[in-house]
Design a protein around this motif. Structure first.
Motif, PDB file in Angstrom:
ATOM      1  N   PRO A 156      29.109 -40.278 -39.363  1.00 16.15           N
ATOM      2  CA  PRO A 156      30.368 -40.270 -38.573  1.00 16.15           C
ATOM      3  C   PRO A 156      31.204 -41.300 -37.456  1.00 16.15           C
ATOM      4  O   PRO A 156      30.796 -41.839 -36.954  1.00 16.15           O
ATOM      5  N   ASP A 157      32.331 -40.680 -37.613  1.00 22.59           N
ATOM      6  CA  ASP A 157      33.524 -41.804 -36.640  1.00 22.59           C
ATOM      7  C   ASP A 157      33.956 -41.242 -35.869  1.00 22.59           C
ATOM      8  O   ASP A 157      34.588 -40.050 -36.357  1.00 22.59           O
ATOM      9  N   PRO A 164      27.491 -40.368 -30.482  1.00 21.11           N
ATOM     10  CA  PRO A 164      27.243 -38.414 -30.438  1.00 21.11           C
ATOM     11  C   PRO A 164      28.057 -38.101 -28.899  1.00 21.11           C
ATOM     12  O   PRO A 164      28.705 -36.591 -29.207  1.00 21.11           O
ATOM     13  N   ASP A 165      28.235 -38.625 -27.866  1.00 19.69           N
ATOM     14  CA  ASP A 165      28.880 -38.091 -26.950  1.00 19.69           C
ATOM     15  C   ASP A 165      30.485 -37.709 -26.842  1.00 19.69           C
ATOM     16  O   ASP A 165      31.577 -36.852 -26.231  1.00 19.69           O
ATOM     17  N   THR A 217      27.548 -28.712 -32.109  1.00 22.10           N
ATOM     18  CA  THR A 217      28.015 -30.574 -31.985  1.00 22.10           C
ATOM     19  C   THR A 217      27.445 -31.520 -32.525  1.00 22.10           C
ATOM     20  O   THR A 217      27.158 -32.186 -33.365  1.00 22.10           O
ATOM     21  N   LEU A 218      26.244 -31.642 -31.123  1.00 24.51           N
ATOM     22  CA  LEU A 218      25.032 -32.943 -31.442  1.00 24.51           C
ATOM     23  C   LEU A 218      24.621 -32.085 -32.677  1.00 24.51           C
ATOM     24  O   LEU A 218      23.645 -33.434 -33.577  1.00 24.51           O
ATOM     25  N   ASN A 219      23.719 -30.739 -32.979  1.00 24.80           N
ATOM     26  CA  ASN A 219      23.237 -31.054 -34.460  1.00 24.80           C
ATOM     27  C   ASN A 219      23.887 -31.041 -35.226  1.00 24.80           C
ATOM     28  O   ASN A 219      23.243 -32.121 -36.268  1.00 24.80           O
ATOM     29  N   TYR A 220      25.065 -30.999 -36.342  1.00 21.55           N
ATOM     30  CA  TYR A 220      25.392 -31.182 -36.502  1.00 21.55           C
ATOM     31  C   TYR A 220      26.083 -32.832 -37.165  1.00 21.55           C
ATOM     32  O   TYR A 220      26.096 -33.419 -38.160  1.00 21.55           O
ATOM     33  N   GLN A 259      34.154 -29.133 -37.567  1.00 18.40           N
ATOM     34  CA  GLN A 259      34.923 -27.892 -36.900  1.00 18.40           C
ATOM     35  C   GLN A 259      34.053 -27.354 -35.927  1.00 18.40           C
ATOM     36  O   GLN A 259      34.724 -26.615 -34.469  1.00 18.40           O
ATOM     37  N   SER A 260      33.143 -28.146 -35.308  1.00 18.00           N
ATOM     38  CA  SER A 260      32.782 -27.433 -34.018  1.00 18.00           C
ATOM     39  C   SER A 260      33.433 -28.142 -33.435  1.00 18.00           C
ATOM     40  O   SER A 260      34.027 -28.456 -31.872  1.00 18.00           O
ATOM     41  N   ALA A 261      33.885 -29.909 -33.836  1.00 24.99           N
ATOM     42  CA  ALA A 261      35.190 -30.491 -32.768  1.00 24.99           C
ATOM     43  C   ALA A 261      36.376 -29.941 -32.635  1.00 24.99           C
ATOM     44  O   ALA A 261      37.389 -30.510 -31.808  1.00 24.99           O
ATOM     45  N   GLY A 262      36.847 -28.705 -33.446  1.00 18.64           N
ATOM     46  CA  GLY A 262      38.132 -28.383 -33.177  1.00 18.64           C
ATOM     47  C   GLY A 262      38.650 -28.996 -34.224  1.00 18.64           C
ATOM     48  O   GLY A 262      40.638 -29.091 -33.642  1.00 18.64           O
TER      49      GLY A 262
END
Length: 449
Positions: free
Chosen positions: A241-242, A246-247, A356-359, A431-434
């Motif tokens: 992911p970019d 994760p933070d 978010t962390l899980n995905y 989606q979790s990040a909006g």
């Protein structure tokens, strides 16, 4: 090197489907127009927005008008002055009933009512919360359509693999039966092959039923029958992911996730409701302008009287003194509701962070699973070829061949699921990040063929 059984399975699927099928964007456009879940969210958003107009209306001028007509019959005698001769009086009992007409109009304007101003702010916050909820529903539609779409693709692969597996077991059963008839194998091999073959037929039936159910689930979202769907191509992006931190994703989610933003707006609305409840202890000032006019006459006489019209202008100061504890109770109730809204916001915040962390981790794990799944299919295919060759020369048993076919089918199934889930997990992370948008669906759609 393409894998033999997998190549055969995918070839069979390609033969059974048209060369052009429905893609993900087609499914989304249908869902966008027909999905009742999104339509319900939109209607709720519009209904909540009307609360702003209603709260504002209480601060705008209020105009009321009334016209009254009354009739009085009987009531005894009354001596009134003759309008034609002021020096004479007439007995009104001979004139019949009397009628009265009253005309009035009133204009009132709130000058100071702090509770109404606070209620208007609360209405704005509630409307903003529903706007964010609608955005969450829209992003959720991206995920629901994609999930239903790729579930069907996974089911189609499972059905293809199940049919190929059934065909492989059938050939092995027929081969065992022929070998038994010429004395080259024991009857045990025939029974074992037949057992695996019958089990494979049951799996094919179950796979077909699952596919039919999930195609109907996609139709439930789109409102249209599900036709042939384009497949996911072989070469998928395998990058992390970019951004790769994760933070950073968590920070983005806490700032942009629409469901969390809606909860924050709900807390703001609850705060304004507390203010409105406390304002119940404050005085209010209202400006009033009123106009009135009345006239009366008798049924059988030319007696008609008019009361001069009057206009009244003034200010009304209302000071609440005691309401039986109602205001204090309303303040406590609004505080409890605010506390509940704050707790709901904290629950949502923690859920957004965890999701978010899980995905993010799921995407990283999914890349490895796809790569290892592809290697597993390749190894299982080679193992099956070697086992069959060993069976021909007598170094492998029928059970080993059957187990090798089963291992290959399981590897193909896991590989198909991993590929589809990797694409979905990337979208779920957005989606979790909006930040999930139509462009993400377009990127996914470009992976179809």
């Amino acid at each position: 090197m393409r894998l033999k059984l997998l190549t055969l399975a995918l070839t069979l699927a390609a033969v059974s489907l048209p060369s052009h099928g429905e893609d993900l964007l087609d499914a989304y456009r249908q869902a966008r127009a027909n999905d009742p879940v999104l339509a319900q969210a939109d209607a709720t958003r519009l209904a909540t927005g009307e609360g702003v107009n209603q709260a504002r209306a209480l601060l705008l001028p209020q105009i009321n008008g009334s016209l009254g007509l009354s009739q009085t019959t009987g009531g005894g005698n009354e001596r009134v002055q003759d309008p034609n001769n002021p020096n004479q009086f007439i007995n009104t009992s001979s004139f019949g009933h009397s009628r009265t007409r009253n005309l009035s109009a009133n204009l009132s304007q709130t000058v100071f009512d702090f509770s109404k101003y606070a209620s208007l702010k609360a209405a704005h916050s509630s409307a903003n919360a529903q706007d964010d909820t609608y955005q969450a529903a829209l992003q959720n539609l991206f995920v629901r359509v994609s999930n239903a779409y790729f579930t069907v693709l996974t089911d189609e692969d499972q059905l293809t693999f199940a049919k190929a597996n059934e065909d492989a077991y059938k050939r092995q059963y027929e081969q065992s039966d022929q070998r038994y008839k010429v004395g080259l194998s024991a009857i045990t091999d025939v029974y074992q092959a037949k057992s695996y073959y019958e089990g494979a037929k049951a799996q094919t039936i179950a796979a077909q039923n699952t596919l039919d159910n999930d195609r109907e689930a996609l139709s439930q979202i789109t409102g249209q029958p599900t036709g042939s769907l384009k497949k996911l191509r072989d070469d998928l992006p395998m990058g992390a992911p970019d951004p790769s931190d994760p933070d950073a994703w968590v920070k983005q989610a806490l700032a942009n996730n629409p469901a969390l933003l809606a909860q924050e707006q709900n807390v703001q609305a609850a705060e304004h409701n507390v203010t409105a409840a406390r304002a119940g202890h404050l005085p209010t000032i209202t400006a009033n302008v009123s106009y009135g006019k009345s006239s009366s006459w008798y049924e059988n006489a030319a007696i008609h009287s008019n009361t001069p019209s009057s206009t009244t202008i003034g200010l009304t100061l209302n000071v609440p003194i005691f309401s039986g504890g109602l205001t204090q109770s309303q303040v406590r109730q609004s505080i409890y509701n605010r506390d509940a809204a704050q707790d709901s916001m904290e629950i949502e915040r923690r859920q957004v962070k965890a999701s978010t962390l899980n995905y993010y981790r799921s995407v990283l794990a999914g890349v490895s699973q796809v790569l290892s799944g592809k290697a597993a299919v390749d190894s299982a295919q080679k193992a099956l070829d070697a086992t069959r060759a060993g069976f021909e020369v007598g170094t492998q048993t029928m059970v080993n061949v059957l187990l090798a076919i089963q291992t290959l089918t399981q590897a193909e199934s896991s590989y198909s699921q991993a590929r589809h889930q990797l694409v979905l997990n990337r979208l779920l992370l957005k989606q979790s990040a909006g930040t999930a948008s139509l462009s993400d669906l377009q990127d996914i759609n470009a992976l179809l063929q």
